[in-house]
Design a protein around this motif. Structure first.
Motif, short mmCIF file in Angstrom:
data_model
loop_
_atom_site.label_atom_id
_atom_site.label_comp_id
_atom_site.label_asym_id
_atom_site.label_seq_id
_atom_site.Cartn_x
_atom_site.Cartn_y
_atom_site.Cartn_z
N TRP A 27 -15.27 -19.13 77.06
CA TRP A 27 -15.76 -17.96 77.84
C TRP A 27 -15.96 -18.35 79.30
O TRP A 27 -15.62 -17.60 80.21
N GLN A 28 -16.52 -19.53 79.55
CA GLN A 28 -16.75 -19.99 80.92
C GLN A 28 -15.43 -20.24 81.64
O GLN A 28 -15.28 -19.90 82.82
N TYR A 49 -14.01 -13.93 70.57
CA TYR A 49 -14.09 -15.38 70.38
C TYR A 49 -14.44 -15.68 68.92
O TYR A 49 -15.24 -14.97 68.31
N GLY A 50 -13.87 -16.77 68.41
CA GLY A 50 -14.05 -17.11 67.00
C GLY A 50 -15.34 -17.85 66.75
O GLY A 50 -15.39 -19.08 66.83
N VAL A 51 -16.40 -17.11 66.43
CA VAL A 51 -17.68 -17.72 66.14
C VAL A 51 -18.19 -17.21 64.80
O VAL A 51 -17.71 -16.19 64.28
N LEU A 73 -20.29 -23.49 70.53
CA LEU A 73 -20.07 -24.35 71.70
C LEU A 73 -18.66 -24.19 72.23
O LEU A 73 -18.45 -24.05 73.45
N ALA A 74 -17.67 -24.20 71.34
CA ALA A 74 -16.28 -24.04 71.77
C ALA A 74 -16.06 -22.68 72.42
O ALA A 74 -15.35 -22.54 73.43
N LEU A 106 -29.63 -21.68 76.35
CA LEU A 106 -29.10 -21.85 75.01
C LEU A 106 -28.06 -22.98 75.01
O LEU A 106 -27.14 -22.99 75.82
N GLU A 107 -28.23 -23.89 74.04
CA GLU A 107 -27.33 -25.04 73.97
C GLU A 107 -27.14 -25.45 72.52
O GLU A 107 -27.80 -24.93 71.61
N SER A 108 -26.21 -26.37 72.32
CA SER A 108 -25.84 -26.80 70.98
C SER A 108 -27.07 -27.25 70.19
O SER A 108 -27.92 -27.99 70.70
N GLY A 109 -27.16 -26.75 68.95
CA GLY A 109 -28.28 -27.10 68.07
C GLY A 109 -29.40 -26.09 68.05
O GLY A 109 -30.26 -26.13 67.15
#
Length: 358
Positions: A170-171, A151-153, A164-165, A130-133
């Protein structure tokens, strides 16, 4: 007992049909069905047979109330059927949990090359990086988990800037390489918190095949029935469950029902999973159980013990009624059978005493 129980249907018209119902009562105990009587009025409490001094015979009152058909099936209390956790991460297995351990969200299921693969909640397996977009149900699951972890999503199905942020943070929080992507080396989606049923993988070997088998953390009762009884265990059906050694029944609800694979060519079967509402009562880790499902109900009927019915001629029936020290044979039409009682119509009144052979 299992669900090979024959069905009992009542018909007020057609006495020949009723004959079969009456005869069938004699074998109900062996067949595995039971019934409950929901009687109303003050005579219900006196429904047990009493010894009448005036006649020297056992009698029982005619009662008015609801007759409800109940079917009992054998089940097993446990944690449900285990499911496999595939070893999708590339590398050598370096850590595995212990059987019986509970794994919560964001906790390790196993480790490869000393890198923990963490549990996230979701029903769709992680089938891509899973990645941006990216968009999809797997992204929605990721966003839901990140939100649950604080986390603010945005909880949608889009891998946007906020996702993404959050992934990068998290990482960092877990001392991982900050890539901004999530793959099978990072997480496994599992259906809620899980309990380790068995460990299939081995330390020092590649993470291939199922490395673990897991179950739900909540205890459930599993019942296997024939296809002919599957409708009694449709998802959402309310049942009563008696777990051996725990006292009064628990209310339960069928949460899953699925065909059972039969490699021996037997009759089709269905496995039903039942969730319990145990409240504050303790449940053992495993036990046998009995599950009661409710069938038909006949409302506000007069009924007598089945044993009180006597043959009065070809396809004709009667009961012996004790009145004022004398016994009268009263013709009756017979109907619905439940709990060893049978619905009757005729010149009877609630509270009449009928002879029941001892």
């Amino acid at each position: 007992m299992t669900s090979s129980t024959p069905r009992v249907h009542s018909r007020r018209a057609g006495r020949r049909t009723v004959v079969a119902a009456v005869c069938l009562v004699a074998v109900l105990g062996a067949a595995g069905a039971s019934w409950a009587l929901l009687a109303s009025g003050p005579t219900a409490a006196s429904a047990s047979a009493t010894d009448q001094a005036t006649t020297g015979r056992h009698t029982s009152p005619v009662t008015r109330g609801d007759l409800t058909e109940t079917w009992t099936y054998a089940g097993t209390l446990g944690y449900g059927a285990p499911v496999g956790i595939p070893g999708a991460a590339a590398g050598t297995v370096t850590w595995l949990p212990k059987p019986g351990q509970v794994v919560h969200r964001d906790e390790p299921l196993y480790a490869v090359d000393e890198r923990p693969v963490l549990a996230m909640h979701g029903t769709v397996p992680l089938w891509r990086t899973l990645e941006s977009g990216d968009r999809g149900q797997d992204v929605a699951q990721l966003n839901h988990n990140l939100a649950a972890l604080g986390y603010g999503v945005v909880e949608d199905d889009v891998f946007g800037r906020r996702t993404l942020a959050a992934v990068r943070q998290w990482q960092r929080d877990r001392h991982r390489e900050v890539t901004g992507t999530i793959g099978v080396d990072d997480v496994v989606f599992v259906d809620g918190d899980v309990r380790i049923a068995s460990v299939e993988g081995q330390l020092g070997l590649p993470a291939e095949g199922d490395v673990l088998r897991v179950t739900s953390t909540r205890r459930v009762v599993v019942v296997t029935v024939g296809q002919q009884d599957a409708d009694r265990f449709a998802v959402g059906t309310a049942v009563d469950v008696r777990v051996n050694g725990t006292g009064d029944p628990f209310p339960g609800k069928v949460i899953d029902s699925a065909p059972v694979e039969d490699t021996e060519g037997g009759a089709p079967k269905v496995s039903a999973t039942i969730a319990l509402e145990s409240g504050d009562r303790e449940l053992p880790a495993a036990a046998t159980a009995q599950v009661d499902t409710v069938g038909r109900t006949e409302r506000d009927v007069l009924s007598v013990p089945v044993a009180a019915i006597v043959a009065a001629g070809q396809d004709e029936y009667a009961v012996d009624v004790v009145r004022g020290g004398t016994t009268d044979r009263v013709p009756v039409d017979v109907g619905f059978v439940a709990d060893g009682r049978i619905a009757v119509t005729g010149a009877l009144r609630e509270g009449d005493q009928v002879v029941v052979p001892s």
